[in-house]
Enzyme design. Sequence first.
Site, PDB file in Angstrom:
ATOM      1  N   CYS A   1      54.228  53.449  35.812  1.00 42.95           N
ATOM      2  CA  CYS A   1      55.194  53.586  34.726  1.00 42.95           C
ATOM      3  C   CYS A   1      55.133  52.365  33.829  1.00 42.95           C
ATOM      4  O   CYS A   1      56.000  51.489  33.881  1.00 42.95           O
ATOM      5  CB  CYS A   1      56.587  53.754  35.295  1.00 42.95           C
ATOM      6  SG  CYS A   1      56.743  55.368  36.008  1.00 42.95           S
TER       7      CYS A   1
ATOM      8  N   TYR B   1      43.917  40.746  31.986  1.00 42.59           N
ATOM      9  CA  TYR B   1      42.915  39.960  31.231  1.00 42.59           C
ATOM     10  C   TYR B   1      42.209  40.766  30.151  1.00 42.59           C
ATOM     11  O   TYR B   1      41.143  40.351  29.678  1.00 42.59           O
ATOM     12  CB  TYR B   1      41.820  39.420  32.174  1.00 42.59           C
ATOM     13  CG  TYR B   1      42.278  38.917  33.519  1.00 42.59           C
ATOM     14  CD1 TYR B   1      42.973  37.720  33.620  1.00 42.59           C
ATOM     15  CD2 TYR B   1      41.990  39.626  34.674  1.00 42.59           C
ATOM     16  CE1 TYR B   1      43.385  37.263  34.862  1.00 42.59           C
ATOM     17  CE2 TYR B   1      42.395  39.164  35.926  1.00 42.59           C
ATOM     18  CZ  TYR B   1      43.092  37.983  36.006  1.00 42.59           C
ATOM     19  OH  TYR B   1      43.491  37.520  37.235  1.00 42.59           O
TER      20      TYR B   1
ATOM     21  N   ARG C   1      32.974  36.719  42.590  1.00 43.27           N
ATOM     22  CA  ARG C   1      32.702  37.926  41.803  1.00 43.27           C
ATOM     23  C   ARG C   1      31.229  38.345  41.870  1.00 43.27           C
ATOM     24  O   ARG C   1      30.909  39.520  41.978  1.00 43.27           O
ATOM     25  CB  ARG C   1      33.077  37.636  40.341  1.00 43.27           C
ATOM     26  CG  ARG C   1      33.105  38.851  39.461  1.00 43.27           C
ATOM     27  CD  ARG C   1      33.340  38.432  38.001  1.00 43.27           C
ATOM     28  NE  ARG C   1      34.378  37.459  37.820  1.00 43.27           N
ATOM     29  CZ  ARG C   1      35.638  37.760  37.529  1.00 43.27           C
ATOM     30  NH1 ARG C   1      36.005  39.005  37.372  1.00 43.27           N
ATOM     31  NH2 ARG C   1      36.539  36.793  37.381  1.00 43.27           N
TER      32      ARG C   1
ATOM     33  N   TYR D   1      38.294  41.204  42.838  1.00 49.84           N
ATOM     34  CA  TYR D   1      39.651  41.057  42.311  1.00 49.84           C
ATOM     35  C   TYR D   1      40.314  42.390  41.986  1.00 49.84           C
ATOM     36  O   TYR D   1      41.104  42.476  41.061  1.00 49.84           O
ATOM     37  CB  TYR D   1      39.652  40.123  41.085  1.00 49.84           C
ATOM     38  CG  TYR D   1      39.037  38.772  41.370  1.00 49.84           C
ATOM     39  CD1 TYR D   1      39.697  37.857  42.172  1.00 49.84           C
ATOM     40  CD2 TYR D   1      37.774  38.431  40.876  1.00 49.84           C
ATOM     41  CE1 TYR D   1      39.130  36.628  42.459  1.00 49.84           C
ATOM     42  CE2 TYR D   1      37.197  37.204  41.171  1.00 49.84           C
ATOM     43  CZ  TYR D   1      37.888  36.299  41.955  1.00 49.84           C
ATOM     44  OH  TYR D   1      37.331  35.087  42.242  1.00 49.84           O
TER      45      TYR D   1
HETATM   46  N1  LLP Z   1      36.072  28.606  43.808  1.00 50.37           N
HETATM   47  C1  LLP Z   1      37.317  28.355  43.400  1.00 50.37           C
HETATM   48  C2  LLP Z   1      37.937  27.080  43.721  1.00 50.37           C
HETATM   49  C3  LLP Z   1      38.033  29.323  42.669  1.00 50.37           C
HETATM   50  O1  LLP Z   1      39.253  29.064  42.251  1.00 50.37           O
HETATM   51  C4  LLP Z   1      37.417  30.567  42.382  1.00 50.37           C
HETATM   52  C5  LLP Z   1      38.130  31.603  41.662  1.00 50.37           C
HETATM   53  C6  LLP Z   1      36.114  30.793  42.856  1.00 50.37           C
HETATM   54  C7  LLP Z   1      35.463  29.775  43.558  1.00 50.37           C
HETATM   55  C8  LLP Z   1      35.380  32.077  42.646  1.00 50.37           C
HETATM   56  O2  LLP Z   1      35.219  32.387  41.308  1.00 50.37           O
HETATM   57  P1  LLP Z   1      34.271  33.624  40.901  1.00 50.37           P
HETATM   58  O3  LLP Z   1      32.868  33.276  41.298  1.00 50.37           O
HETATM   59  O4  LLP Z   1      34.756  34.816  41.616  1.00 50.37           O
HETATM   60  O5  LLP Z   1      34.466  33.734  39.421  1.00 50.37           O
HETATM   61  N2  LLP Z   1      41.651  37.172  39.319  1.00 50.37           N
HETATM   62  C9  LLP Z   1      40.730  36.730  38.305  1.00 50.37           C
HETATM   63  C10 LLP Z   1      39.774  35.689  38.820  1.00 50.37           C
HETATM   64  C11 LLP Z   1      40.491  34.486  39.395  1.00 50.37           C
HETATM   65  C12 LLP Z   1      39.510  33.488  39.946  1.00 50.37           C
HETATM   66  C13 LLP Z   1      40.204  32.456  40.737  1.00 50.37           C
HETATM   67  N3  LLP Z   1      39.350  31.483  41.306  1.00 50.37           N
HETATM   68  C14 LLP Z   1      39.966  37.942  37.774  1.00 50.37           C
HETATM   69  O6  LLP Z   1      40.233  39.047  38.214  1.00 50.37           O
HETATM   70  O7  LLP Z   1      39.129  37.792  36.898  1.00 50.37           O
END
Ligand code: LLP
Length: 437
Positions: free
Chosen positions: A361, A334, A293, A390
């Site tokens: 819808c 979320y 992110r 995401y």
């Molecule tokens: N590493 C692992 C093992 C992970 O599972 C994730 C995210 C990341 C790194 C990266 O995380 P970040 O830095 O992006 O927070 N769909 C959800 C977020 C799911 C995250 C899954 N794993 C949303 O839209 O908030």
Amino acid sequence: MRLHGTMRVNPLSHLEIGGCDCKTLAKDFGTPLYIMDEQLIRENCRSFAKAFSNHYSDIEIVYAGKAFLTTAMVRIVQSEGLSLDVVSGGELYTAKSAGFPMERIYFHGNNKTPEEMTMGLELGIGHFVVDNPTELEMLDAKASSMGIKQKVLIRVSPGITANTHHYIQTGQLDSKFGFPLYRDSAFMAVKGVLDSRSLVFDGLHCHIGSQITDVNAFPPAAQTMLRLASRIREELRAEVNILNLGGGFGIDYTGEDGSLSVADFSAPITATVKEALEEYRLPPPRLAVEPGRYIVGNAGTTLYTVGSVKDIPEVRKFVFVDGGMSDNPRPALYHAKYRAAVANRMVKTCDEKVTVAGKCCESGDILVKDIYLPEIKSGDLLAVLSTGAYNYSMASNYNRLPRPAVVLVKGGRAHLIVKRESYEDVIRNDVIPERLK
Ligand code: LLP
């Protein structure tokens, strides 16, 4: 309103990103449209690397592809010198197709299929991150039958509950990811690797959750992992060469999430790592972090065209856009909050309270609730900010809506990096069986 990266308001009072006027982008590429700011993505990659390298010499930044991955994005990640976290055959295929060096791949996931394991082994990826006992056994058997020695990290759930939305917490005991510390499960997994025929233990991994804005959430995880590393050294005589602390670094979506810089995260994490290394007298491992992110979130904007406007006097004024939960499921999933602006009229006075809703819808298809915007009318362009992470990666064809195009903007030029889906694309995999013809 705080504008990210190369965003600015141009003399026509239009929103401009990467030197491109959003009105022109909408005309050239249509809406809904994902716009990615290449310069900001690159700056985020660099600031991440710098903030960690300032405090610790052996750093590996692993971009978490699940946040946003296309072949063009792979090229950016590669040219910035980052490694890549993939969680599926599809992400691995994307990386391979774009020519990404396979030794810089970390293959994650709690349920890698036999086919995905074979694919990773055949392609010669750097590391599998082993998530559970079944996988450990299967991967060892496969690697052995293929005559491959495969480096692995063990994914640990360190028993830490991060303060974020329940759906994106991953470090607690009751988690589908990783070997818990509970009943020595993680320790035994490392032993399992050391006793295996074809797996080579290279280190530990944890990831406590996502969109974490509390910088104090990470140090306890680091401390816990190094305590485990110390036990592994003493009792198993094995070294943790790589300590991967995962991602989860939160960003500011609304102006109220606290404007965190990478340094706010990197300083306490590296300080804790150094203290723990001293306390346990451990040789310093390579420290890896996996931002997703943080790299792309604020570098993305979704541009919509406003269609109908529906006023329910004294109740709510709805502004409907030509996309919705199909291109951004995060508010529905979320309760995620976003900021928005009228891209063709970037004026200071925003005195009308509206709710931006999508065209799906579903009553839950609300993109931004109760936001103050300038008076808005059909045909206006609405930009929803910070949609780089995401959104495209979680987009669907709900209601058989074709997925939007993605453009990469930089220095006044816009390049299509994902084509807009057509109606033909939507039915591409449909089959009418003989008996229905
Ligand atoms: N590493 C692992 C093992 C992970 O599972 C994730 C995210 C990341 C790194 C990266 O995380 P970040 O830095 O992006 O927070 N769909 C959800 C977020 C799911 C995250 C899954 N794993 C949303 O839209 O908030």
